[in-house]
Design an enzyme around this catalytic site. Structure first.
Site, PDB file in Angstrom:
ATOM      1  N   PHE A  10       5.916   9.971  -0.460  1.00 51.93           N
ATOM      2  CA  PHE A  10       4.835  10.681   0.228  1.00 51.93           C
ATOM      3  C   PHE A  10       3.500   9.990  -0.041  1.00 51.93           C
ATOM      4  O   PHE A  10       2.521  10.596  -0.432  1.00 51.93           O
ATOM      5  CB  PHE A  10       4.794  12.148  -0.216  1.00 51.93           C
ATOM      6  N   THR A 101       9.635   5.491   0.786  1.00 50.63           N
ATOM      7  CA  THR A 101       9.342   5.175  -0.604  1.00 50.63           C
ATOM      8  C   THR A 101       8.760   3.781  -0.726  1.00 50.63           C
ATOM      9  O   THR A 101       8.884   2.953   0.180  1.00 50.63           O
ATOM     10  CB  THR A 101      10.625   5.230  -1.461  1.00 50.63           C
ATOM     11  N   LYS A 130      11.369  -2.175   5.490  1.00 47.54           N
ATOM     12  CA  LYS A 130      12.060  -3.355   6.009  1.00 47.54           C
ATOM     13  C   LYS A 130      13.316  -3.681   5.211  1.00 47.54           C
ATOM     14  O   LYS A 130      14.305  -4.156   5.764  1.00 47.54           O
ATOM     15  CB  LYS A 130      11.126  -4.571   5.988  1.00 47.54           C
ATOM     16  N   GLU A 154      12.098   1.970  13.846  1.00 45.77           N
ATOM     17  CA  GLU A 154      11.190   1.308  14.779  1.00 45.77           C
ATOM     18  C   GLU A 154      10.022   0.629  14.078  1.00 45.77           C
ATOM     19  O   GLU A 154       9.590  -0.460  14.470  1.00 45.77           O
ATOM     20  CB  GLU A 154      10.646   2.322  15.798  1.00 45.77           C
ATOM     21  N   VAL A 157       9.112  -3.603  12.192  1.00 44.65           N
ATOM     22  CA  VAL A 157       8.710  -4.930  12.686  1.00 44.65           C
ATOM     23  C   VAL A 157       7.241  -4.987  13.090  1.00 44.65           C
ATOM     24  O   VAL A 157       6.492  -5.841  12.623  1.00 44.65           O
ATOM     25  CB  VAL A 157       9.609  -5.378  13.866  1.00 44.65           C
ATOM     26  N   GLY A 211      -8.808  -5.207   3.422  1.00 40.44           N
ATOM     27  CA  GLY A 211      -7.568  -4.446   3.277  1.00 40.44           C
ATOM     28  C   GLY A 211      -6.400  -4.994   4.065  1.00 40.44           C
ATOM     29  O   GLY A 211      -5.330  -4.367   4.118  1.00 40.44           O
ATOM     30  N   ASP A 225       7.316 -11.890   4.529  1.00 41.58           N
ATOM     31  CA  ASP A 225       7.263 -10.644   5.300  1.00 41.58           C
ATOM     32  C   ASP A 225       7.825 -10.855   6.707  1.00 41.58           C
ATOM     33  O   ASP A 225       8.624 -10.060   7.202  1.00 41.58           O
ATOM     34  CB  ASP A 225       5.807 -10.152   5.371  1.00 41.58           C
ATOM     35  N   LYS A 229      11.367  -9.464   9.006  1.00 40.00           N
ATOM     36  CA  LYS A 229      11.239  -8.922  10.362  1.00 40.00           C
ATOM     37  C   LYS A 229      12.071  -9.731  11.358  1.00 40.00           C
ATOM     38  O   LYS A 229      12.651  -9.165  12.299  1.00 40.00           O
ATOM     39  CB  LYS A 229       9.764  -8.911  10.781  1.00 40.00           C
TER      40      LYS A 229
END
Length: 350
Positions: A10, A101, A130, A154, A157, A211, A225, A229
């Protein structure tokens, strides 16, 4: 139709979806006949609470503000506090587990275990993680199907931009010969700033200040990363399950200002491109910096924006562009999955 939801995790994304539930409550009921009841929240840092009759979402959000715990939620005869994430998944009455999480993308845990436990208990899962999809796509999708539950991912990616659902549903009937895209906003922002005359280190520092980049930017700037994807796109869109380790990967850390200027001199731009070539029975997948002509549709994508191109045999090239990150955008991707879960449930009853 009431859908009972449990949040496992959360943080910012989970809270963004909770806020969307409040903001869009009337629209979801009127447009989709979908009333969402949040029955549980379990978070390693924020505690856990379960109330089978449903929690007041606004109160839950107030509890966690400024580092608070969901366990400060008012007690009544229905509330149960202190369950672990596994206990929550196994024992709560939720229809759908929202798995958001903090997960180690290298191992896919704890999200992979959470998905397995949910499917075993006949619960559907929607996630933006991912790791589980890139590392365990085949076993998880097969397990979801075997247990007749929904598995939605969804947002894995391009966040709230439907890079997975659009080709599978809207482009159905096409043979997709190739997928190529800019799938990481951090690196695209850095390359855009370098074109403006900023050295790599300064551009990275600016991305961190805004950021866009983490304190440790390795996953972004080395292309890891995007590699995850790329594996998801191949597995889900092309039906060619591959591991992230099957994707050749090179980041942008070796690009210099001289490289960027030379490309511009010849009417080209450097972009970190994910590329999957569909060879019919196999795919070739790469992530690497490429010099592309300024006339190329991807060359015009600047800043932290993402874009993806599907090269189709019938419709020709189709490009989709939008935000690839952001709390509300990622929360929206979970809402997309939840709406499709509801549609699936409705069709199953016909």
């Amino acid at each position: 139709m009431t859908i009972k939801v449990a949040f496992i995790g959360f943080g910012g994304v989970g809270q963004a979806l909770a806020e969307i539930f409040i903001e869009k409550k009337k629209k979801l009921i009127n447009a989709h006949d979908m009333d969402v009841s949040v029955v549980a929240v379990a978070d390693l840092m924020k505690g856990s609470i379960y109330r089978p009759g449903g929690l007041e979402v606004k109160t839950v959000l107030e509890c966690v503000r400024n580092g608070g715990s969901v366990e400060t939620y008012p007690d009544d005869h229905q509330t149960i506090k202190g369950w672990s994430s596994i206990e929550t998944i196994e024992r709560c009455n939720a229809d759908v587990i929202v798995e958001v999480t903090y997960t180690d993308v290298r191992t896919g845990e704890p999200a992979i275990t959470h998905c397995h436990r949910a499917f075993e208990k006949g619960k559907s899962v929607i996630t933006t993680n991912k790791g589980p999809v890139a590392l365990a796509y085949k076993e998880l999708t097969e397990k979801a199907e075997a247990n007749n539950v929904f598995f939605g991912f969804e947002g894995t990616v391009m966040s709230g931009t439907p890079a997975l659902r659009l080709p599978v549903e809207t482009l159905a009937g096409n043979h997709i010969k190739e997928i190529k895209g800019i799938l990481n906003g951090t690196t695209n922002f850095i390359l855009t700033e370098m074109e403006k005359g900023m050295e790599y280190d300064k551009a990275l520092e600016k991305a961190q200040q805004l950021g866009y980049a983490e304190a440790d930017p390795t996953s972004d700037v080395e292309g890891y990363d995007i590699r995850y994807k790329t594996a998801i796109l191949s597995s889900h869109v092309l039906g060619m399950p591959i591991l992230h380790t099957d994707v050749s990967c090179e980041g942008i850390t070796n690009l210099t200002m001289a490289d960027v200027k030379e490309a511009l001199k010849y009417g080209e731009r450097w972009k970190l491109i994910a590329r999957i070539i569909n060879k019919g029975d196999t795919v070739k997948a790469t992530v690497k910096p490429e010099r592309i002509p300024i006339q190329d549709s991807l060359a015009g994508i600047s800043g932290a924006t993402n874009a993806i191109v599907y090269e189709c045999d019938l419709s020709g090239p189709i490009m989709l562009t939008g935000a690839g990150a952001g709390l509300k955008e990622t929360g929206f991707s979970l809402l997309i999955d939840l709406i499709h879960y509801k549609k699936q449930q409705t069709l199953a009853k016909i």
